[in-house]
Design an enzyme around this catalytic site. Sequence first.
Site, PDB file in Angstrom:
ATOM      1  CE  LYS A 270      -3.123   5.686  -5.272  1.00  0.00           C
ATOM      2  NZ  LYS A 270      -1.969   5.788  -4.360  1.00  0.00           N
ATOM      3  NE  ARG A 344       1.075  -2.592   1.657  1.00  0.00           N
ATOM      4  CZ  ARG A 344       1.822  -1.661   2.225  1.00  0.00           C
ATOM      5  NH1 ARG A 344       2.124  -1.742   3.520  1.00  0.00           N
ATOM      6  NH2 ARG A 344       2.290  -0.647   1.531  1.00  0.00           N
TER       7      ARG A 344
HETATM    8  N1  BES Z   1      -0.158   1.913  -6.348  1.00  0.00           N
HETATM    9  C1  BES Z   1       0.324   2.610  -5.211  1.00  0.00           C
HETATM   10  C2  BES Z   1       1.828   2.852  -5.249  1.00  0.00           C
HETATM   11  C3  BES Z   1       2.304   3.824  -6.287  1.00  0.00           C
HETATM   12  C4  BES Z   1       2.383   5.171  -5.982  1.00  0.00           C
HETATM   13  C5  BES Z   1       2.730   3.391  -7.507  1.00  0.00           C
HETATM   14  C6  BES Z   1       2.850   6.065  -6.922  1.00  0.00           C
HETATM   15  C7  BES Z   1       3.198   4.275  -8.451  1.00  0.00           C
HETATM   16  C8  BES Z   1       3.266   5.618  -8.153  1.00  0.00           C
HETATM   17  C9  BES Z   1       0.006   1.812  -3.946  1.00  0.00           C
HETATM   18  O1  BES Z   1      -1.161   1.075  -3.976  1.00  0.00           O
HETATM   19  C10 BES Z   1      -0.147   2.804  -2.840  1.00  0.00           C
HETATM   20  O2  BES Z   1      -1.072   3.560  -2.893  1.00  0.00           O
HETATM   21  N2  BES Z   1       0.767   2.784  -1.886  1.00  0.00           N
HETATM   22  C11 BES Z   1       0.752   3.680  -0.802  1.00  0.00           C
HETATM   23  C12 BES Z   1       1.030   2.892   0.444  1.00  0.00           C
HETATM   24  C13 BES Z   1       0.763   3.659   1.719  1.00  0.00           C
HETATM   25  C14 BES Z   1      -0.713   3.929   1.864  1.00  0.00           C
HETATM   26  C15 BES Z   1       1.276   2.840   2.874  1.00  0.00           C
HETATM   27  C16 BES Z   1       1.830   4.726  -1.045  1.00  0.00           C
HETATM   28  O3  BES Z   1       2.887   4.385  -1.592  1.00  0.00           O
HETATM   29  O4  BES Z   1       1.586   5.883  -0.749  1.00  0.00           O
HETATM   30 MN    MN Z   2      -2.859   2.177  -3.409  1.00  0.00          MN
END
Ligand code: BES
Ligand code: MN
Length: 491
Positions: A270, A344
């Site tokens: 990230k 997931r």
């Molecule tokens: N934990 C994150 C989702 C999230 C993002 C929660 C911002 C709270 C605030 C999750 O694991 C994630 O990173 N999801 C990705 C999925 C994508 C890579 C398909 C996302 O939402 O960007």
């Molecule tokens: Mn994630």
Amino acid sequence: MKISFAEPALPAKGAVVVLVEEGKKLSPAAKDLDKQTKGAVKRAIAASKFVGKKGQSLEIMVPAGSSLDRVLLAGTGKAFGELEQQALGGNVVGKLMNSGSAEVTVIVDAGAKDLTAAAANVALGARLASYRFDKYLTKQDNDNGKPTLKAVKVGVKGAAKARKAYAPMDKVADGVFFTRDLVSEPGNVIYPESLAAQCKELTKLGVKVEILDEKKMAGLGMNALLGVGQGSVRESRIVVMSWNGAAKSKKPVAFVGKGVTFDTGGISLKPGPGMEEMKWDMGGAGTVIGLMKALAGRKAKVNAVGLVGLVENMPDGKAQRPGDIVKSMSGQTIEILNTDAEGRLVLADVLWYCQDRFKPQFIVDLATLTGAIIIGLGHEYAGVFANDDKLADQLFAAGTATEEKVWRLPLHDNYDKKLKSDAADMKNIGGRDAGSITAAQFLQRYVNKTPWAHIDIAGMAWSKEAAPTAPKGATGFGVRLLDRFLADNYE
Ligand code: BES
Ligand code: MN
Ligand code: ZN
């Protein structure tokens, strides 16, 4: 915060709150106060914009010769229902928490038919608003943010009845506070093993707590979950919590939580700014744990299991790579195209294990699963997905009743097709479009035929703004929603 109930009487000391109904209609206690002060209450109202609307309050001068700290008028609005009552209690605490007063008496004698129920709700709102996570503020003192308010006394006719109505609500608030504590803790304090140890605390309340370590999970074939944790020096865990409040023969209801104790994204790292927020990526697990505490605390007449999948998602020489293929416990294989779509993968194995072992009446899972749900719904509603209309409707109703609101989004085969992979049974991302839905479609592949609902709480687990019944920070979202959902439909 110490919460107590007493018969209604204007106190001699501390702060006092009296109610005014919309249209400047004084409650009996407000009238008394007006008489005692030779009309000061009415004069203050006349000289202000205060008319008794919900959320409105007016501080008036403490009458000469009185030993009170402060006098507050609080508006009930037109319809003083459950949620308004809770908000009023919360607003009073919000106003007085750092005021210098140590004690406040709120006199609930108007606005509602059932005043003892109203008093209990005012108390619940007050308690929920009093939450603070300040254990790491070593320099906090009275001039510097330290709360002064220590006790809320609710004055109501039939105090004993109100006290009794409040008792189970107080246990639910204990659950909410536990969730808020766990979600607020940073990733160096809360990691899979330490979070599992926190779950163990629930044995004191009669919850059975079982911990699955990596060896056990490997034996079960949980390679989807294990792959997420393999880049972390912290070992992964699954915790199974059982509360048996009903007949043994009764099938359990089941709750599953995503417990990524820190989500860096892994090798699909990230961006830096805001990454610290990912300490609350265990919010779904936090809610399930708090819910189990609430159910056990109030001795709910239900058999419930709560399962949480606990992992840390880190980049490392041993971490999972984009392109890796893993075989989940269900036997289905997954091509991992983005290591940041890890929630997931964790849930896939925990959901499968849950339905396989417990054959529950239904499963509700909670997860801070997608950023996309925040784009769609913001911080007002959590997203809910379900393969069962009744479940979805019951959750919606409980959300409306508790103001922990959920909004249903669709599932459809055509979304499911986006998960098609050339190399495995599915890939773990479905592209940019409808990101929260394709994530839910992925989960659906792991619940078999079980009635199931998935609640994406990414926008709700944490708040940058204070609400009447929650200071900013971890909200504990979902504990009151699911407690109510069970109380109304399954007890
Ligand atoms: N934990 C994150 C989702 C999230 C993002 C929660 C911002 C709270 C605030 C999750 O694991 C994630 O990173 N999801 C990705 C999925 C994508 C890579 C398909 C996302 O939402 O960007
Ligand atoms: Mn994630
Ligand atoms: Zn995540």
